[in-house]
Design a protein around this motif. Structure first.
Motif, PDB file in Angstrom:
ATOM      1  N   ASN A 341       0.847  -1.198   0.000  1.00  0.00           N
ATOM      2  CA  ASN A 341       0.000   0.000   0.000  1.00  0.00           C
ATOM      3  C   ASN A 341       0.884   1.251   0.000  1.00  0.00           C
ATOM      4  N   HIS A 342       0.396   2.300  -0.627  1.00  0.00           N
ATOM      5  CA  HIS A 342       1.152   3.554  -0.633  1.00  0.00           C
ATOM      6  C   HIS A 342       1.301   4.125   0.775  1.00  0.00           C
ATOM      7  N   ALA A 343       0.234   4.000   1.558  1.00  0.00           N
ATOM      8  CA  ALA A 343       0.227   4.515   2.935  1.00  0.00           C
ATOM      9  C   ALA A 343       0.764   5.943   3.038  1.00  0.00           C
ATOM     10  N   VAL A 640      13.876   5.138   2.395  1.00  0.00           N
ATOM     11  CA  VAL A 640      12.971   4.847   3.511  1.00  0.00           C
ATOM     12  C   VAL A 640      11.735   4.120   2.980  1.00  0.00           C
ATOM     13  N   TYR A 641      11.239   4.616   1.863  1.00  0.00           N
ATOM     14  CA  TYR A 641      10.084   3.964   1.236  1.00  0.00           C
ATOM     15  C   TYR A 641      10.461   2.554   0.764  1.00  0.00           C
ATOM     16  N   GLN A 649       6.798  -4.685   4.585  1.00  0.00           N
ATOM     17  CA  GLN A 649       5.453  -4.413   4.088  1.00  0.00           C
ATOM     18  C   GLN A 649       4.900  -5.458   3.132  1.00  0.00           C
ATOM     19  N   ASN A 662      -3.721  -1.019   9.508  1.00  0.00           N
ATOM     20  CA  ASN A 662      -3.104   0.174  10.083  1.00  0.00           C
ATOM     21  C   ASN A 662      -1.595  -0.051  10.201  1.00  0.00           C
ATOM     22  N   PHE A 663      -0.903   0.961  10.730  1.00  0.00           N
ATOM     23  CA  PHE A 663       0.558   0.886  10.806  1.00  0.00           C
ATOM     24  C   PHE A 663       1.058  -0.123  11.836  1.00  0.00           C
ATOM     25  N   ASP A 664       0.171  -0.710  12.635  1.00  0.00           N
ATOM     26  CA  ASP A 664       0.658  -1.736  13.564  1.00  0.00           C
ATOM     27  C   ASP A 664       0.985  -3.032  12.816  1.00  0.00           C
ATOM     28  N   TYR A 666       1.132  -2.945   9.309  1.00  0.00           N
ATOM     29  CA  TYR A 666       1.805  -2.509   8.084  1.00  0.00           C
ATOM     30  C   TYR A 666       2.835  -1.479   8.514  1.00  0.00           C
ATOM     31  N   GLN A 667       4.006  -1.978   8.876  1.00  0.00           N
ATOM     32  CA  GLN A 667       5.008  -1.130   9.519  1.00  0.00           C
ATOM     33  C   GLN A 667       5.767  -0.287   8.511  1.00  0.00           C
ATOM     34  N   SER A 668       6.387   0.745   9.020  1.00  0.00           N
ATOM     35  CA  SER A 668       7.203   1.627   8.196  1.00  0.00           C
ATOM     36  C   SER A 668       8.441   1.997   8.997  1.00  0.00           C
ATOM     37  N   MET A 669       9.546   2.200   8.310  1.00  0.00           N
ATOM     38  CA  MET A 669      10.815   2.484   8.979  1.00  0.00           C
ATOM     39  C   MET A 669      10.740   3.676   9.924  1.00  0.00           C
TER      40      MET A 669
END
Lengths: 729, 149
Positions: A341-343, A640-641, A649, A662-664, A666-669
């Motif tokens: 996902n773009h998120a 980062v992406y 992801q 959600n970001f829990d 679908y994590q992001s750096m």
């Protein structure tokens, strides 16, 4: 060159009649030619791209969207270079799509994707700046009654050489605006650039540190209501029924409605009230034919394509299949890339106000014209009764360009409440499950060697989803079912061509389109193709018993710019010397969006699964670097992406719907995981400029995967790495 | 009715006390610099200071913040002078799209309050905000610069 006053047939006729009936008819007659085109504040346009205010403010028109990538600053630099204006006097103005339509698209393409913002508009915006300068200088020369050749412009001041007379742009703007826009415009030699190529400060920073910047989410209009929406989470499903009465009396609720066939919405005084009511709204979905689809069934569907007879050819050199049949040794591997996902940090949103006479939409969009088209379709009103006001984007990454689903929804809701502005905000959960996902792809690669251990052929079979089949079906139809975009980075020609000349090569694609809607996701298909080809190059190098960089170089003689990028990162990371103790290195190179990119990284691995990326050296040859400071930010930001995608992801599918909400999940750096990024900017020049926002993203993942193999002896061929118990620390 | 003290000003807010503070700040008080990103205290875009500590305002009920000293991005500058973190953010051109930056700046300002000279490890521990544009390299530089300012 002398510039003439604008002479249109109409103005000539009116002008000739001026002494007679013209005044009697009440026509307003300017001294020369037809009326000047004016900006909203009355200041004159000097050609379509520049407005000069009496106080010398220089308004530069920009129709590409700023979503953080620095485009407005770069475009302003391009205009300013030729305009010879005072940089500190520049402000930006976004013409609306409605104005553009009225003026026959005088500003060209609004679409801001494919890293095109600067590379495909540099020519006409520079010409716009140059034309405006010529008109301003001519106006000054006319005023002084001197030859224009004796006048020059710098820093928004025109000087008459012999007499040393000076006048500012603001003083001659009115007269300049009455001149014909010159068609024969000569641009500066790049060697003479003074503003292009300099790290000019971004024009849009100040409001972003004080909370003053207004994003789509923050818009306020008088009398505005707020809407929350839920679309059937199973793609292809519809609303069967919903019990509006259950929430109609909750605090603030104004309306509960179905939106199209697929969604329900609650409109309330505040968004929190709307969301709270929507969460309690009983909805029954008709989930349709996809309710049993899962990630496993999608993977099976793709797997079948790896050996399918039918496939579309993307690149063919010699007879790779014959070479593989005759090979003394073969190397084979299967890779896979997931839905992502773009998120964007700011979830999708749009604000609409509808009356039968006018439909207006305020939207953070990567493509004002695509938004405009969506407003026309959803409102049913003609173009002269529609307008779109672009508003700042909290990220785009490809989600907000070709896809305008949130605009359609907002207009449909507003149409049910004529005269009332309605702001539709998606929750993060809605944003996660209603994405336009990075498509799934599997890839089987087979390389063949002769008895002397020389590579003789490579077959790269892609099997997976076509974005264009879903989004631009006309292109696919034109290509007899083939999606040319899936071959990004490994194509035979064009802005995404492969940078290797193998003795024989076949790249083909078995198209397999699951029901999950795919989209353009920063970098698009270069992300997976770079992992496939660049990790497999390391596998081939190992089979050949050669150093990965040396092995690559053997096939790159015909691609000097690819090679220059690779050499630049190899040199900077110190490839010819051993890595520091505990460090392991990997490289990758690619051509994408007409830029030549390469990365070399240093990683360490603890306990076999805790990866620290210490350093990435990245080279980008974009032809011409308009703003090196912003290029550096795009490159390090893109990692980062890209590294978030590599490590963390995946959107998995269960019962036809995306599971991560959600970001829990679908994590992001975070900053702690950020490597040190060193950006090398190469400027290979040429006629065709390269992009910046996307190209370099793709080389980080394969470089890290190749380094991980060096560190652990494990080839990881499926993304994300969390599925292998590997984490970024 | 809840009494919220935000940026030194008291607001009597007519809102269900269970409404997240974030939405009371945005929709009742009308300060939209504080952003919604996830609603589950993951991303940090909604970070504000409550009695000087960085708090994710999406995950605290407005009622629980009543009577406490709340500072949002709009109240970080004082006397018309930008906070040193904001200034460093401008000098280092940190923001890209900028959407997460209010939360990032509030987290950085709180960090510097607690640790005037933070190490890289301090920054790693305190700055857990998500930025999808990927501004982390500039965030780190700007925090160190603000610490020296």
């Amino acid at each position: 060159m002398n510039l003439n006053p604008k002479i249109s047939r109409r103005s000539f006729i009116i002008g000739s009649a001026a002494v007679g009936s013209g005044l009697a008819l009440g026509l307003r007659l300017p001294p020369f030619g037809p009326a000047v085109v004016r900006a909203a504040d009355g200041s004159p346009e000097i050609g379509a791209w520049v407005v000069i205010r009496p106080d010398d403010t220089v308004v530069v028109r920009v129709v590409r969207s700023e979503m953080g990538q620095g485009t407005i600053t770069g475009l302003a630099q391009l205009v300013a270079e030729e305009l010879e204006c005072n940089w500190s006097k520049i402000v930006i103005e976004y013409p609306t799509p409605g104005e553009s339509v009225k003026r026959k698209r005088v500003w060209g393409d609004f679409s801001t994707g494919g890293s095109r913002g600067i590379r495909t508009s540099h020519d006409y915006v520079r010409k716009g700046g140059a034309a405006a300068r010529m008109m301003l200088v001519q106006a000054a020369a006319n005023q002084w009654g001197v030859p224009v050749s004796e006048c020059s412009a710098a820093n928004s001041v025109i000087t008459h050489g012999p007499s040393k007379r000076r006048i500012t742009y603001g003083k001659v703007a009115e007269a300049a605006a009455r001149l014909e826009v010159p068609k024969d415009v000569k641009l500066k030699d790049p060697k003479a650039w003074k503003v292009i190529g300099k790290p000019m400060k971004r024009l849009d920073t100040a409001n972003k540190v004080t909370g003053k910047q207004v994003y789509g989410f923050d818009l306020k209009l008088p009398g505005m209501l707020n809407a929350a929406i839920k679309e059937c989470p199973v793609f292809g499903g519809k609303v069967k029924s919903f019990d509006a009465a259950r929430v109609a009396s909750l605090g603030g609720v104004k309306k509960v409605l179905q939106v199209g066939d697929t969604a329900v919405a609650v409109v309330a005084e505040t968004w929190w009230q709307a969301k709270t009511a929507l969460d309690q709204l009983p909805v029954v979905w008709d989930e349709g034919p996809n309710a049993k689809v899962s990630s496993a069934s999608i993977a099976e569907q793709l797997k079948a394509g790896l050996d399918a007879e039918q496939a579309f050819v993307g690149n063919k050199e010699g007879d790779a299949k014959a070479a593989l049949a005759a090979a003394a040794k073969k190397v084979e591997a299967v890779y896979a890339y997931p839905y992502q996902n773009h998120a964007c940090m700011e979830p999708m949103n749009a604000t609409a106000r509808y009356t039968p006479d006018k439909c207006e939409v305020w939207v953070p969009t990567q493509d004002g014209e695509a938004s405009f088209a969506a407003v026309l379709a959803a409102s049913g009103l003609p173009a002269d009764k529609c307008e779109v006001y672009k508003i700042n984007l909290g990220g785009g990454f490809g989600r907000r360009g070709a896809f305008q689903d949130y605009v359609t929804q907002a207009v449909r809701i507003a149409k049910e409440m004529p005269g009332t502005p309605v702001k539709l905000l998606w929750s993060r959960e809605e944003d996660m499950v209603q994405g336009r996902y990075h498509p799934v792809m599997q890839c089987k690669l087979v390389g063949g060697f002769d008895a002397g251990n020389n590579l003789t052929g490579l077959h790269m079979r892609l099997s997976g989803q076509s974005i264009l089949a879903a989004v631009r079906p006309a292109i696919v139809e034109q290509q007899k079912g083939r999606d040319p975009l899936v071959f990004q980075g490994v194509a035979d020609a064009g802005e995404h061509s492969i940078g290797y000349a193998f003795p024989s090569l076949l790249v083909d694609h078995a198209m397999r389109n699951p029901h999950v809607p795919p989209g353009f996701w920063r970098g698009v298909n270069i992300n997976q193709n770079a992992v496939f080809i660049e990790c497999f190059m390391d596998e081939l190098a190992e089979a050949a018993g050669q150093d990965p960089v040396e092995f690559r170089r053997k096939f790159m003689a015909k691609y000097p710019r690819n090679l220059a990028a690779l050499n630049a990162v190899a040199e900077r990371i110190g490839w010819s010397k051993p890595a520091p103790a505990g460090m392991f290195r990997g490289v990758a190179q690619m051509k994408a969006f007409n830029s030549f990119v390469a990365a070399a990284c240093e990683i360490s691995v603890k306990d076999g699964n805790k990866v620290k990326v210490h350093r990435i050296v990245a080279a980008t040859d974009c032809g011409y670097a308009v703003n090196p400071a912003q290029i550096e930010r795009q490159v390090s930001g893109s990692f980062v992406y890209g590294l978030s995608a590599l490590f963390m992801q995946e959107c998995t599918v269960k019962d036809g719907a995306v599971e991560q909400k959600n970001f829990d999940t679908y994590q992001s750096m975070r900053i702690a995981q950020m490597p040190k990024v060193e950006t090398i900017i190469l400027q290979g020049g040429g006629d065709t400029w390269g992009g910046i926002g996307e190209p370099t993203i793709c080389v980080a993942a394969p470089a890290v995967l190749n380094a991980f193999y060096k560190a652990t002896g494990k080839r990881i061929r499926t993304v994300p790495l969390k599925n292998h118990g590997i984490e970024l620390v | 009715m809840i009494r919220l003290t935000i940026n030194g000003k008291t607001h009597n807010v007519d809102v269900d006390p269970n409404t997240p503070l974030l939405w009371a700040i945005r929709e009742q008080v009308g300060l939209t610099g504080t952003k919604y990103g996830c609603g589950i205290a993951q991303c940090g875009a909604c970070t504000v200071h409550i009695d000087g500590s960085p708090i994710r305002s999406c995950a605290i009920p407005a009622g629980a913040a009543a009577g406490r000293k709340i500072t949002t991005i709009e109240g970080l500058a004082s006397g018309g002078k930008l906070h040193k973190v904001q200034k460093a953010w401008i000098d280092h051109e940190v923001p890209q799209c900028g959407y997460c930056q209010a939360g990032m700046i509030m987290a950085a300002a709180a960090l510097l309050q607690a640790k005037p000279r933070p190490s890289d490890a301090d920054i790693d521990a305190a700055m857990t905000n998500i930025c999808r544009c990927g501004t982390f390299q500039e965030v780190r530089k700007a925090i160190h610069a603000a610490a020296k300012a």
